[in-house]
Design an enzyme around this catalytic site. Structure first.
Site, PDB file in Angstrom:
ATOM      1  N   ASP A   1     -25.451 -14.899  -8.489  1.00 17.05           N
ATOM      2  CA  ASP A   1     -26.645 -14.072  -8.706  1.00 17.05           C
ATOM      3  C   ASP A   1     -27.544 -14.695  -9.762  1.00 17.05           C
ATOM      4  OD1 ASP A   1     -26.033 -11.614  -7.019  1.00 17.05           O
ATOM      5  OD2 ASP A   1     -24.217 -11.794  -8.207  1.00 17.05           O
ATOM      6  N   ASP A  35     -22.836 -20.520 -10.300  1.00 16.68           N
ATOM      7  CA  ASP A  35     -22.876 -19.061 -10.302  1.00 16.68           C
ATOM      8  C   ASP A  35     -23.637 -18.604  -9.054  1.00 16.68           C
ATOM      9  OD1 ASP A  35     -22.948 -16.324 -11.378  1.00 16.68           O
ATOM     10  OD2 ASP A  35     -25.052 -16.748 -11.808  1.00 16.68           O
TER      11      ASP A  35
END
Length: 266
Positions: A14, A12
């Site tokens: 953020d 991922d």
């Protein structure tokens, strides 16, 4: 095709690759480079539109990604899966948003545009990403295939859209922002499509994440790693919990799962 045994790792962005200041920590750059040196494939898995993370791809030398929460998947620069949204549905959502003073964004494989200027909820959500206000184009969904939308409204108001558009999921990523996806769409779907293309068993797949939209991903791979800064729901389903993205979480997590040597500890 014979099944490949070399591991593959999905990250991922953020709160995972990026720390709380929206920069890539040096320890993360080092960890990703070491994986690549060992021949382990590294893939971005994000809710973002590709345009929003080109700089991350370049900095980390990653050319494969699962973007827009699994709706658009690219391997080594080539599209391998896409699932566009029916424009007529987006038009209905836009009409409802206009009546209620809300706003939408439309995400294609090339760009993202919003349908309102100076909307406070768009400003708030993009400020949290430390990104500028997007360009406005109310008709963007009629120009290119749209794989994901954003709805900007309060949690109470979002329920009206959830009730009206039962074939879609509204996944919260900010206090006043939701990803709009076909029901059942997720990073996990995009990951499965890529694993199928590469003939890699899920047991050889690892994923790192921190948010609500990472839950399915963490469950779907052989080893799911939640960041120390992850939401409780992500930690609850993860196989491993590492330190936060700002405290060498990627490097520490890769050592915990045995993909990098413990001697690399900082």
């Amino acid at each position: 095709m014979a099944k490949l045994t070399k591991p593959i790792v999905f990250f991922d962005i953020d709160g995972t690759l990026l720390d709380d200041k929206k920069v890539i920590p040096d320890s993360t750059k080092k960890a990703v480079r070491l994986l690549q040196d060992k021949g382990i494939q590294t893939v971005i898995a994000t809710g973002r539109v590709p345009k929003m993370f080109y700089w991350i791809q370049k900095e980390l030398n990653i050319d494969s990604y699962v973007s827009m929460n699994g709706q658009y998947v690219v391997y080594q620069g080539k599209e391998v899966y896409s699932n566009p949204i029916d424009p007529s549905v987006l038009q209905s959502m836009a009409a409802m948003a206009l009546r209620n003073g809300h706003a939408l964004a439309y995400c294609s494989h090339e760009d993202y545009k919003v349908n309102e200027k100076n909307h406070p909820f768009i400003e708030a959500s993009f400020d949290s990403l430390m990104m500028p206000y997007p360009e406005v184009d109310k008709d963007y969904f009629n120009q290119l295939s749209i794989y994901q939308g954003h709805l900007y409204c309060s949690e109470m108001e979002a329920q009206r859209y959830i009730d009206r558009f039962a074939d879609f999921s509204f996944v919260k990523w900010h206090d006043v922002a939701y990803d709009i996806l076909p029901r059942g769409a997720s990073k996990a779907i995009g990951i499965r499509k890529l694993l199928d293309v590469l003939a890699i068993e899920k047991e050889n797949a690892f994923a790192f994440g921190d948010g609500l939209n990472d839950i399915e991903m963490l469950i779907s791979v052989g080893t799911g790693v939640a960041m120390g800064n992850a939401v409780p729901e992500a930690k609850a389903v993860a196989d491993v919990i590492t330190t936060s993205s700002s405290q060498h979480g990627i490097l520490n997590g890769l050592m915990k799962v045995g993909l990098l040597e413990e001697s690399l500890a900082l």
